[in-house]
Write a protein that holds these residues in place. Structure first.
Motif, PDB file in Angstrom:
ATOM      1  N   HIS A  60     -35.930  37.883 -45.388  1.00 61.64           N
ATOM      2  CA  HIS A  60     -34.859  37.610 -44.421  1.00 61.64           C
ATOM      3  C   HIS A  60     -35.423  37.092 -43.110  1.00 61.64           C
ATOM      4  N   ASP A  91     -32.070  37.793 -31.128  1.00 62.29           N
ATOM      5  CA  ASP A  91     -30.946  38.698 -30.864  1.00 62.29           C
ATOM      6  C   ASP A  91     -30.637  39.608 -32.047  1.00 62.29           C
ATOM      7  N   GLN A  92     -30.707  39.027 -33.247  1.00 62.93           N
ATOM      8  CA  GLN A  92     -30.467  39.848 -34.444  1.00 62.93           C
ATOM      9  C   GLN A  92     -31.558  40.898 -34.607  1.00 62.93           C
ATOM     10  N   ARG A 134     -29.199  34.398 -45.109  1.00 59.34           N
ATOM     11  CA  ARG A 134     -30.272  33.898 -44.246  1.00 59.34           C
ATOM     12  C   ARG A 134     -31.628  34.415 -44.699  1.00 59.34           C
ATOM     13  N   CYS A 193     -38.800  34.563 -37.733  1.00 59.67           N
ATOM     14  CA  CYS A 193     -37.549  34.052 -37.163  1.00 59.67           C
ATOM     15  C   CYS A 193     -36.901  32.953 -38.012  1.00 59.67           C
ATOM     16  N   TYR A 202     -34.599  36.321 -38.986  1.00 62.35           N
ATOM     17  CA  TYR A 202     -33.723  36.799 -37.916  1.00 62.35           C
ATOM     18  C   TYR A 202     -33.899  35.994 -36.632  1.00 62.35           C
ATOM     19  N   THR A 203     -32.820  35.843 -35.897  1.00 59.99           N
ATOM     20  CA  THR A 203     -32.936  35.314 -34.541  1.00 59.99           C
ATOM     21  C   THR A 203     -33.420  36.482 -33.668  1.00 59.99           C
ATOM     22  N   ARG A 229     -33.210  42.295 -32.239  1.00 58.48           N
ATOM     23  CA  ARG A 229     -32.946  43.336 -31.237  1.00 58.48           C
ATOM     24  C   ARG A 229     -31.884  44.314 -31.751  1.00 58.48           C
ATOM     25  N   LEU A 230     -30.842  43.763 -32.350  1.00 58.31           N
ATOM     26  CA  LEU A 230     -29.758  44.606 -32.867  1.00 58.31           C
ATOM     27  C   LEU A 230     -30.241  45.491 -34.023  1.00 58.31           C
ATOM     28  N   LEU A 231     -31.080  44.911 -34.859  1.00 56.11           N
ATOM     29  CA  LEU A 231     -31.646  45.658 -35.992  1.00 56.11           C
ATOM     30  C   LEU A 231     -32.383  46.906 -35.490  1.00 56.11           C
ATOM     31  N   PRO A 290     -30.538  43.748 -44.704  1.00 57.08           N
ATOM     32  CA  PRO A 290     -30.381  44.408 -43.399  1.00 57.08           C
ATOM     33  C   PRO A 290     -30.052  45.902 -43.488  1.00 57.08           C
TER      34      PRO A 290
END
Ligand code: AVJ
Length: 328
Positions: A285, A290-291, A250, A197, A287-288, A293-295, A171
């Motif tokens: 990796h 939401d993750q 993950r 995902c 990601y969900t 989006r944050l990235l 990340p």
């Protein structure tokens, strides 16, 4: 329009050996957990094997992403406007590119890839499909900020980063990369990115250890490349491909596991591995939404729209490099 001939080259010494490859391999094999950066999996043979992986039934990302592009291309075209230069990062075979170029108003296409050979082969076909498009390939390591050609500077930029290649990076590095893309493309640009995902571990493992053994070949090809390009004598047959899930991070990890104690040399240096010891070759990796989006937010990209398939296997996000305002 013709494909530009003047590809920018990365550093090679007089023997044609890629100095960065050699440095990464010698350093990586000397570490306690042996590791070679995943980018070196993609020589010409590796890039072709990867294409083969994308046709395996277990490897869902490519088909899912392709469907998302087909279903939402028109909307992507509306959201990105006109006079575009599409800059594709790690373009590889550029398989998904026609889908995008058909829908957006692109005047220029700038594929950026570390494998110049593969780049040349794959952009030729695109020139035939889109005769009015200026195609300007750049052989470059897109992990760094890339200087875009002067001929496209008046256009609006749409970065295209499909395939969930972002998943190769931890990340922290993923954010670095997204930031440097923002730097390359500039304020007001857009980024269309594919992100794989998080899902059931069994399906993830199967996708990275297909029944046909194509992913295994792809992984083992790295050892063949080391032998060929760096004068190695690694006994490839004494290694096996491993795909394992790292729950803390993950991510799916690819390793090459020694099936017995092995001694070998690379570039005149000796290395020893115990049975069961591995060389870590790739991370992927997951990601969900939401993750994801944050990235994007963390790197200065504002998510504008996210599309995914009904089972949320894969997502396609369109983000904008909008002016950063300090709150409130
Ligand atoms: C090209 C990095 C997206 O991680 O899914 C596929 C590479 N490695 N199977 C991925 C890969 C093994 C792929 N990416």
């Amino acid at each position: 329009m013709a494909v530009h001939a003047d590809l920018r080259l990365i550093a090679h010494d007089e023997d044609g050996i890629d100095l960065a490859f050699r440095a990464d391999v010698l350093r990586g094999l000397g570490e306690r957990q042996k590791a070679v950066p995943a980018r070196w999996l993609y020589d010409l043979a590796g890039s072709r094997l990867f294409e083969d992986i994308t046709r395996q039934p277990e490897y869902y990302p490519t088909t899912t992403e392709t469907r998302l592009l087909e279903a939402n291309g028109a909307e992507i075209g509306r959201l990105t406007g006109s006079d575009l230069a599409v800059v594709e990062f790690g373009s590889g075979s550029s398989n998904k590119t026609p889908l995008l170029l058909r829908e957006v108003a692109a005047a220029a296409y700038v594929p950026v890839d570390i494998s110049g050979e593969f780049l040349r082969q794959s952009t030729g076909a695109l020139a035939g499909l889109f005769p009015d498009l200026a195609i300007i390939p750049l052989e470059a390591d897109f992990l760094r900020t890339v200087e875009l050609p002067a001929s496209v500077r008046d256009l609006s930029f749409l970065g295209f980063f499909p395939g969930s290649t972002i998943g190769n990076l931890v990340p922290r590095r993923a954010v670095d990369l997204l930031r440097s893309m923002r730097e390359t493309l500039g304020e007001g640009s857009h980024l269309l990115i594919g992100i794989d995902c998080l899902k059931e571990i069994d399906r993830l493992i199967a996708a990275y250890d297909d029944a046909q053994g194509v992913t295994a070949e792809f992984n083992l090809n790295l050892l063949r490349r080391i032998n060929r390009e760096l004068g190695g004598d690694i006994p490839v047959g004494r290694f096996r491909h491993l795909a394992r899930w790292n729950a803390d991070w993950r991510r799916i990890e690819m390793h090459l596991e020694a099936r017995e104690d092995i001694d070998f040399t690379v570039w005149g240096r000796s290395f020893a591995m115990r049975r069961g010891e591995t060389i870590h070759t790739e991370n992927s990796h997951k990601y969900t939404p939401d993750q994801a989006r944050l990235l994007l937010h963390a790197a200065g990209w504002t998510p504008l729209r996210m599309w995914s398939d009904p089972s949320d296997d894969f997502l396609l996000a369109l983000a904008g490099a909008t002016e950063e305002r300090s709150a409130p």
